[in-house]
Design a protein around this motif. Structure first.
Motif, PDB file in Angstrom:
ATOM      1  N   LEU A 129       0.689  -1.183  -0.100  1.00 54.68           N
ATOM      2  CA  LEU A 129      -0.101  -0.032  -0.126  1.00 54.68           C
ATOM      3  C   LEU A 129       0.652   1.265   0.253  1.00 54.68           C
ATOM      4  N   LYS A 130       2.069   1.263   0.674  1.00 54.40           N
ATOM      5  CA  LYS A 130       2.992   2.291   0.959  1.00 54.40           C
ATOM      6  C   LYS A 130       3.281   2.527  -0.554  1.00 54.40           C
ATOM      7  N   LYS A 131       3.701   1.610  -1.327  1.00 57.07           N
ATOM      8  CA  LYS A 131       4.387   1.540  -2.476  1.00 57.07           C
ATOM      9  C   LYS A 131       3.245   2.422  -3.465  1.00 57.07           C
ATOM     10  N   SER A 132       2.175   1.983  -3.398  1.00 57.31           N
ATOM     11  CA  SER A 132       0.938   2.683  -4.118  1.00 57.31           C
ATOM     12  C   SER A 132       0.911   4.151  -3.741  1.00 57.31           C
ATOM     13  N   MET A 133       1.079   4.506  -2.482  1.00 57.08           N
ATOM     14  CA  MET A 133       0.933   5.695  -1.836  1.00 57.08           C
ATOM     15  C   MET A 133       1.781   6.515  -2.604  1.00 57.08           C
ATOM     16  N   LEU A 134       3.253   6.226  -2.754  1.00 63.66           N
ATOM     17  CA  LEU A 134       4.258   6.887  -2.923  1.00 63.66           C
ATOM     18  C   LEU A 134       4.037   7.022  -4.670  1.00 63.66           C
ATOM     19  N   ASN A 135       3.509   6.001  -5.177  1.00 60.18           N
ATOM     20  CA  ASN A 135       3.329   6.479  -6.995  1.00 60.18           C
ATOM     21  C   ASN A 135       2.325   7.440  -6.959  1.00 60.18           C
ATOM     22  N   VAL A 136       1.221   7.464  -6.114  1.00 63.08           N
ATOM     23  CA  VAL A 136       0.355   8.589  -6.127  1.00 63.08           C
ATOM     24  C   VAL A 136       0.796   9.815  -5.945  1.00 63.08           C
ATOM     25  N   VAL A 137       1.432   9.988  -4.754  1.00 64.69           N
ATOM     26  CA  VAL A 137       2.049  11.310  -4.708  1.00 64.69           C
ATOM     27  C   VAL A 137       2.934  11.734  -5.800  1.00 64.69           C
ATOM     28  N   LYS A 138       3.825  11.077  -6.428  1.00 65.63           N
ATOM     29  CA  LYS A 138       4.734  11.470  -7.434  1.00 65.63           C
ATOM     30  C   LYS A 138       3.744  12.034  -8.418  1.00 65.63           C
ATOM     31  N   SER A 139       2.759  11.317  -8.819  1.00 65.93           N
ATOM     32  CA  SER A 139       2.152  11.494 -10.233  1.00 65.93           C
ATOM     33  C   SER A 139       1.008  12.656  -9.815  1.00 65.93           C
ATOM     34  N   LYS A 140       0.913  13.201  -8.850  1.00 65.63           N
ATOM     35  CA  LYS A 140      -0.074  14.159  -8.892  1.00 65.63           C
ATOM     36  C   LYS A 140       0.310  15.660  -8.911  1.00 65.63           C
ATOM     37  N   ASN A 141       0.114  16.024 -10.141  1.00 64.85           N
ATOM     38  CA  ASN A 141       0.832  17.449 -10.440  1.00 64.85           C
ATOM     39  C   ASN A 141      -0.058  18.666  -9.780  1.00 64.85           C
ATOM     40  N   ASP A 142      -1.350  18.385  -9.497  1.00 63.59           N
ATOM     41  CA  ASP A 142      -1.920  19.360  -8.611  1.00 63.59           C
ATOM     42  C   ASP A 142      -1.841  19.209  -7.021  1.00 63.59           C
ATOM     43  N   SER A 143      -0.915  18.235  -6.774  1.00 64.89           N
ATOM     44  CA  SER A 143      -0.817  17.982  -5.217  1.00 64.89           C
ATOM     45  C   SER A 143      -2.288  17.601  -4.554  1.00 64.89           C
ATOM     46  N   GLU A 159     -11.324   0.992 -12.531  1.00 68.06           N
ATOM     47  CA  GLU A 159     -10.741  -0.388 -12.091  1.00 68.06           C
ATOM     48  C   GLU A 159     -11.413  -1.231 -11.310  1.00 68.06           C
ATOM     49  N   ILE A 160     -12.407  -0.439 -10.539  1.00 70.20           N
ATOM     50  CA  ILE A 160     -13.364  -1.377  -9.725  1.00 70.20           C
ATOM     51  C   ILE A 160     -14.334  -2.174 -10.727  1.00 70.20           C
ATOM     52  N   ALA A 161     -14.927  -1.384 -11.898  1.00 69.25           N
ATOM     53  CA  ALA A 161     -15.813  -1.896 -12.822  1.00 69.25           C
ATOM     54  C   ALA A 161     -15.144  -3.112 -13.375  1.00 69.25           C
ATOM     55  N   GLN A 162     -13.713  -2.928 -13.809  1.00 72.24           N
ATOM     56  CA  GLN A 162     -13.047  -4.299 -14.440  1.00 72.24           C
ATOM     57  C   GLN A 162     -12.838  -5.413 -13.240  1.00 72.24           C
ATOM     58  N   TRP A 163     -12.662  -4.990 -12.164  1.00 72.95           N
ATOM     59  CA  TRP A 163     -12.402  -5.723 -11.066  1.00 72.95           C
ATOM     60  C   TRP A 163     -13.384  -6.772 -10.647  1.00 72.95           C
ATOM     61  N   SER A 164     -14.688  -6.151 -11.033  1.00 71.02           N
ATOM     62  CA  SER A 164     -15.923  -6.573 -10.353  1.00 71.02           C
ATOM     63  C   SER A 164     -16.196  -7.763 -11.444  1.00 71.02           C
ATOM     64  N   LEU A 165     -15.301  -8.777 -11.562  1.00 71.30           N
ATOM     65  CA  LEU A 165     -15.800  -9.913 -12.692  1.00 71.30           C
ATOM     66  C   LEU A 165     -17.097 -10.499 -12.244  1.00 71.30           C
ATOM     67  N   TYR A 351      -6.764   8.467  -1.520  1.00 67.93           N
ATOM     68  CA  TYR A 351      -7.030   7.051  -1.434  1.00 67.93           C
ATOM     69  C   TYR A 351      -7.728   6.550  -2.442  1.00 67.93           C
ATOM     70  N   SER A 352      -8.312   7.116  -3.240  1.00 66.51           N
ATOM     71  CA  SER A 352      -9.217   6.650  -4.406  1.00 66.51           C
ATOM     72  C   SER A 352      -7.967   6.237  -5.401  1.00 66.51           C
ATOM     73  N   ASP A 353      -7.063   7.276  -5.524  1.00 69.12           N
ATOM     74  CA  ASP A 353      -6.034   6.926  -6.489  1.00 69.12           C
ATOM     75  C   ASP A 353      -5.167   5.741  -5.885  1.00 69.12           C
ATOM     76  N   VAL A 354      -4.826   5.791  -4.832  1.00 72.52           N
ATOM     77  CA  VAL A 354      -4.155   4.652  -3.925  1.00 72.52           C
ATOM     78  C   VAL A 354      -4.764   3.393  -4.569  1.00 72.52           C
ATOM     79  N   ILE A 355      -5.991   3.123  -4.205  1.00 74.03           N
ATOM     80  CA  ILE A 355      -6.848   1.926  -4.431  1.00 74.03           C
ATOM     81  C   ILE A 355      -6.819   1.708  -5.982  1.00 74.03           C
ATOM     82  N   ALA A 356      -6.921   2.749  -6.747  1.00 74.32           N
ATOM     83  CA  ALA A 356      -6.950   2.174  -8.181  1.00 74.32           C
ATOM     84  C   ALA A 356      -5.722   1.854  -8.665  1.00 74.32           C
ATOM     85  N   ASP A 357      -4.599   2.545  -8.194  1.00 76.06           N
ATOM     86  CA  ASP A 357      -3.171   1.827  -8.382  1.00 76.06           C
ATOM     87  C   ASP A 357      -3.069   0.439  -7.921  1.00 76.06           C
TER      88      ASP A 357
END
Lengths: 472, 472
Positions: A129-143, A159-165, A351-357
């Protein structure tokens, strides 16, 4: 009768006898298909048929990549909890004080927490989860300063729609609304389809959060009798439906009873609510925590009238504190979005972005596979511990997934009093009285087994069993 | 009369004449205290007294670390907007469709957005926010999976309490509840102190979000006449108070009128609601965006009966998307916390921690100082642009802070129609009709000047002015 059929039935019968004589006991693993094939000197298909026959009789349970196990039902020593009748004019009183007492102590870390509805911290993939958190912080241009769309983060919805097989493509990202956890979804669904004074059908025993939300909105709860294995009594529901504005049920791995409503009953339920045009809020937050071979279908799958509002979240298996939930609200989508706008404008993005990642990288399914194994193992443990340490007249639920166990104790036990005694010895559980608006379930309790299984947990169950015995 | 006093009045008179003859014009800076001292060959104190005299007559305005400026009131060319009467039996209809139309386009980035109530992205400290985000990710051992306390993140509550110097220590971290932005706080405050069918007093014109929340909860709004400089008509409010269950006002840099309710009126308001025992929800989200010398007091400061529910957020000055708001709900705290528990369990931790980190390192106050300067500069620009490009019979508000300008146009103008025309030319604003439940303010508009001031913005105001002139 062809020879092949006789063979597999013969093998099934042999195993059944082993189970009945307790040579094979609850939790024991059957020989693998290959070794059984050699043992009985038959084809692989014959063995498969034999095992499937045993499974269809609920004598064994298959677990994916794990094998076949002697099931609990095969050798049930303790009875199932009772089904209570529909209450009529009895005085209603939601046990607010009791709920406050039990949940006022959740930050108390030196207590063994059988009361909570959250998974133990050691089961959560914190580093990933922390890995995803860091990914998200880095990618957020608008902070993160921009507003999200009111409906919710597009990346997460996709991502949820795809994952809801389990829904087999019946929902898309456009059908989903992101909410602040499942409770927020349920609250908003109730609000969207009722007005103050309306009645809402719920299971009994019922998760107290649902009861409280119903009360907060000025609604009335109608508690429908519920079977610990099959769920809701549909005949009782049918009688109430003409007077009901909405239903709110936990159909998969029900909280607190743990049942998985069978598919045909789900279909029947959806048909019923469609006939009466009553929306169904389906709280499906435990659906991925199955002990069987596959994720059970939600009612939403059978919903053609767009009346089912399917609720999910990551709180029960991944990240309670993220407050990331969702709902596929069917025909009530626009109303839910408007309410969300007026209540909070939009969800915070992080956290939306983190879960999506996390979802996009396949980490959630991987985690769920591990988590289910641990939960099932814990379930076997608590099942054995209760059978061993609790009185013989203890009635016990048979959860098919999730992490809640429901016990019905001797009539002389008051679990509200027992709670105080146990808490003084640093053991917490949820007294049954919390799960109804009526004065019932006073001799019941809900135990969370989603915690890390240690010697202390085992010992605490033994101590709890002794306390109960001393109180009879 | 002592000589010193004569001297400062003499100097004040000389400057007054310069202002009246337009030698000094609106927005011009007066000489610094030191240069004026040399110029008039008097003591520094005398000059200070002279400037304070001018300020007390609203001819000049002081801005901290910036100096004294000729005020707008000194040379007002356009009239103030009118105060409307209290409506009685007229048919109510909140303009939902219009609001949806105007806000359905907020993601449309090629439109000049005078309609929004959020600051331009270039004004936000994105790099410093990202720094705080990284700090928080690194420090979170639980990867954010733990539940926060229902009342809200303790670190954030402590930092907000310390930072709220304007209340002079009257609130502590224990008095605050963290919410999902200010709208969520207002929604929950309304819910805590009313029941469906109750009446809520609001200003008129009123921020449409408040009107919609009132409607969502099944409440009735009572629009109280409001003066563009002094705010609420307290006599009109007093007449309504016996029939009112709650008040909801934006007392500092009101949305949309921009006024700062004077201190003595705030005291009187608090006395009134105390006499009638009516809770006041005080939406103070613009309070830190003052153009004057200091942060105005909220009503909460004068509240001894614990009836004022003081609402704040970081959405208007720092990070709209974070959905971090708070309320000091006085005696209604427990009810608000219970509602929050049932609606969302708790807030997500991440952005709470980020804002707390940002506050702890003094970054918010530093940012606010810069942001206020930019907003004031923008205000002077839009003020001049409207005076220059709009018809002479345009009536214009005189905001003392915030970033909202309210215009009342010629009676023949319908800003709802004008909106479509302007939008086709990629200009958006908020039509006045959005700010009342009655069919009024049809010739008014709200302009957001918190956006980056570019040539395009200036040109678009000129084009908007022309459209208005063409419609008369």
């Amino acid at each position: 009768m062809p020879k092949k059929e006789v063979l597999y039935l013969k093998i099934a019968k042999a195993i059944t006898e082993q189970i009945q004589s307790e040579t094979l006991q609850f939790g024991d693993r059957l020989p693998s298909l290959r070794s059984a094939q050699k043992l009985h000197n038959v084809s692989l298909n014959t063995i498969k048929q034999a095992y499937m026959e045993l499974e269809s009789r609920s004598l064994v349970e298959s677990r994916p990549k794990f094998g076949y196990f002697v099931s609990q039902t095969s050798q049930r020593k303790l009875a199932l909890p009772s089904v209570v009748n529909l209450k009529g004019s009895e005085i209603k009183k939601t046990p607010e004080d009791l709920i406050d007492k039990v949940f006022g102590t959740i930050s108390n870390t030196d207590v063994t927490q059988f009361a909570l509805g959250i998974p133990g911290k050691s089961f959560l993939p914190l580093a990933k989860l922390k890995k995803s958190m860091l990914n998200v912080v880095k990618s957020k241009n608008d902070s993160g300063t921009n507003y999200e769309p009111v409906q919710g983060n597009e990346y997460l919805r996709r991502e949820i729609a795809q994952w809801s097989l389990v829904l087999e493509g019946k929902i898309t990202e456009d059908d989903l609304v992101i909410t602040s956890g499942a409770m927020n979804a349920i609250y908003n669904c109730l609000m969207a389809v009722t007005k103050p004074g309306d009645s809402v059908a719920v299971e009994s025993p019922v998760y107290f959060g649902i009861l409280q939300a119903i009360q907060l909105l000025g609604l009335k709860a109608v508690e429908i009798p519920t079977h610990p294995i099959y769920g809701l009594d549909l005949d009782a529901l049918k009688e109430q439906l003409p007077k009901i504005s909405a239903c709110c049920f936990v159909t998969n791995f029900n909280n607190p009873l743990g049942f998985q409503m069978p598919d045909d009953k789900k279909k029947e339920l959806v048909q019923l609510i469609t006939d009466y045009n009553v929306p169904l809020i389906e709280d499906d937050i435990y659906g991925n925590l199955y002990f069987g071979t596959e994720r059970p279908k939600p009612c939403k799958f059978y919903d053609e009238a767009d009346l089912v509002m399917w609720v999910g979240s990551v709180s029960k298996a991944l990240a309670p504190g993220y407050r990331v939930g969702w709902v596929a609200p069917g025909k009530f989508k626009d109303k839910i979005i408007r309410q969300k706008l007026l209540q909070t404008v939009c969800s915070p993005s992080f956290y939306s972005d983190v879960i999506a990642d996390f979802l996009e990288h396949g980490r959630y399914d991987h985690h769920l596979r591990m988590f289910r194994k641990k939960l099932y193992s814990n379930y076997l443990q608590i099942q054995k511990a209760v059978t061993t340490y609790f009185p013989d007249n203890t009635k016990i639920s048979e959860p098919k997934g999730g992490f809640m166990l429901w016990l019905e104790l001797d009539k002389r036990i008051c679990t509200e009093n027992l709670y105080d005694e146990a808490f003084s010895k640093k053991i917490s559980f949820a007294p049954g009285r919390m799960f109804s608006q009526y004065n019932q379930y006073g001799n019941c309790m809900r135990l969370n087994y989603g915690l890390e299984w240690t010697d202390r947990v085992e010992n605490d169950l033994e101590r709890l069993g002794k306390m109960i015995k001393n109180n009879i």
